[in-house]
Design an enzyme around this catalytic site. Structure first.
Site, PDB file in Angstrom:
ATOM      1  N   GLU A 152       0.912  -1.699  -0.159  1.00 22.52           N
ATOM      2  CA  GLU A 152      -0.420   0.319  -0.203  1.00 22.52           C
ATOM      3  C   GLU A 152       0.934   1.558  -0.154  1.00 22.52           C
ATOM      4  OE1 GLU A 152      -2.644  -0.583   3.541  1.00 22.52           O
ATOM      5  OE2 GLU A 152      -4.211  -1.462   2.305  1.00 22.52           O
TER       6      GLU A 152
ATOM      7  N   GLU B   5       7.104 -21.785   8.513  1.00 19.89           N
ATOM      8  CA  GLU B   5       7.546 -20.382  10.223  1.00 19.89           C
ATOM      9  C   GLU B   5       9.181 -21.352  10.335  1.00 19.89           C
ATOM     10  OE1 GLU B   5       5.130 -20.699  13.408  1.00 19.89           O
ATOM     11  OE2 GLU B   5       3.780 -20.207  11.907  1.00 19.89           O
TER      12      GLU B   5
END
Length: 265
Positions: free
Chosen positions: A77, A108
């Site tokens: 963004e 992860e």
């Protein structure tokens, strides 16, 4: 870890919808208060980020699951909001871009992969790395921060437990202790909301400090759709006291709100 402690609510399956929603909403109201307590830590992270970006560095996020996705969202963004290059803020997710939509099992838990992922962008001592991990114990994030810090990058984090291994691995930790979730251990809820708020503040404050805002307006935003073109026109109308037709012509001629304003000064 307080994010893993049992919910203060129980027998959730027996609750009516109204009670479920009211309980979640009540807990959500505690999140901004938790963020407020971490503002002094966040201020330090913003300051070092501003300094590094002024010197030609970049901001990287690493994370897994919800935390990784929030980093990708915040990074994506920044170009349309502030008109910065796409590579200035980069979100990297454990498991790669495919993990944005579908979980990649075990990604992860790899302590060395984050630094390898960062090397695809030639990350170096000019840059900032922020690890995002609600639990504060994600191996992908810990290993990435440790390697980055050893290589001279400025390192920070956003975690939702106090005294975590992720915080210990970096120089500028931001610890937002959000406590038990409505649904025990579901850190996409309060913890995710807290992380989103912190990332909003980190990049918004950074780019305000870097001159990407004028007054309270996104004068460098990309004019990528009709809504944003109309917003740009309103900015010019407000700033210059002109009619929409003139604002539209100025925007067409100069390509951005900032350029149009500079042309009229």
């Amino acid at each position: 870890m307080t994010t893993e402690t049992p919910s203060e609510y129980n027998n959730l399956e027996s609750l009516p919808t109204a009670a479920i929603l009211a309980g979640m909403n009540q807990l959500d109201q505690t999140v901004p208060l938790a963020v407020a307590k971490a503002l002094p830590q966040l201020e330090k992270l913003v300051e070092v980020t501003v300094t590094r970006l002024q010197a030609g560095g970049r901001l990287f996020y690493i994370g897994a699951g919800t935390s990784g996705r929030l980093g990708v969202v915040d990074a994506s963004e920044c170009p349309p909001t502030f008109g910065v290059p796409a590579g200035l803020v980069v979100g990297i997710m454990a498991g790669g871009d495919g993990a944005i939509r579908q979980a990649v099992e075990g990604a992860e838990d790899n302590e060395t992969q984050a630094w390898l992922d960062l090397q695809q962008f030639s990350a170096n001592e000019k840059d900032v790395l922020v690890g995002i991990a609600a639990s504060g114990r994600t191996p992908y994030v810990i290993g990435g921060l440790q390697a980055a810090r050893a290589a001279g990058l400025a390192t920070g984090c956003v975690v939702c437990n106090a005294g975590s291994a992720v915080a210990a691995a970096c120089e500028w930790p931001v610890e937002v202790v959000t406590g038990p979730e409505f649904l025990t251990g579901s850190t996409r809820l309060k913890a995710g909301t807290a992380q989103k708020l912190v990332l909003n503040m980190l990049t918004t404050a950074t780019f305000i400090r870097l001159g990407r805002v004028r007054g309270n307006k996104m004068v460098d935003m990309q004019l990528s759709n009709e809504k944003l073109v109309e917003r740009g026109q309103r900015m010019l109308m407000d700033e210059l006291g002109i009619a929409q037709a003139e604002a539209a012509e100025l925007l067409r001629a100069h390509g951005s709100v900032r350029a149009a304003l500079l042309a009229r000064q």
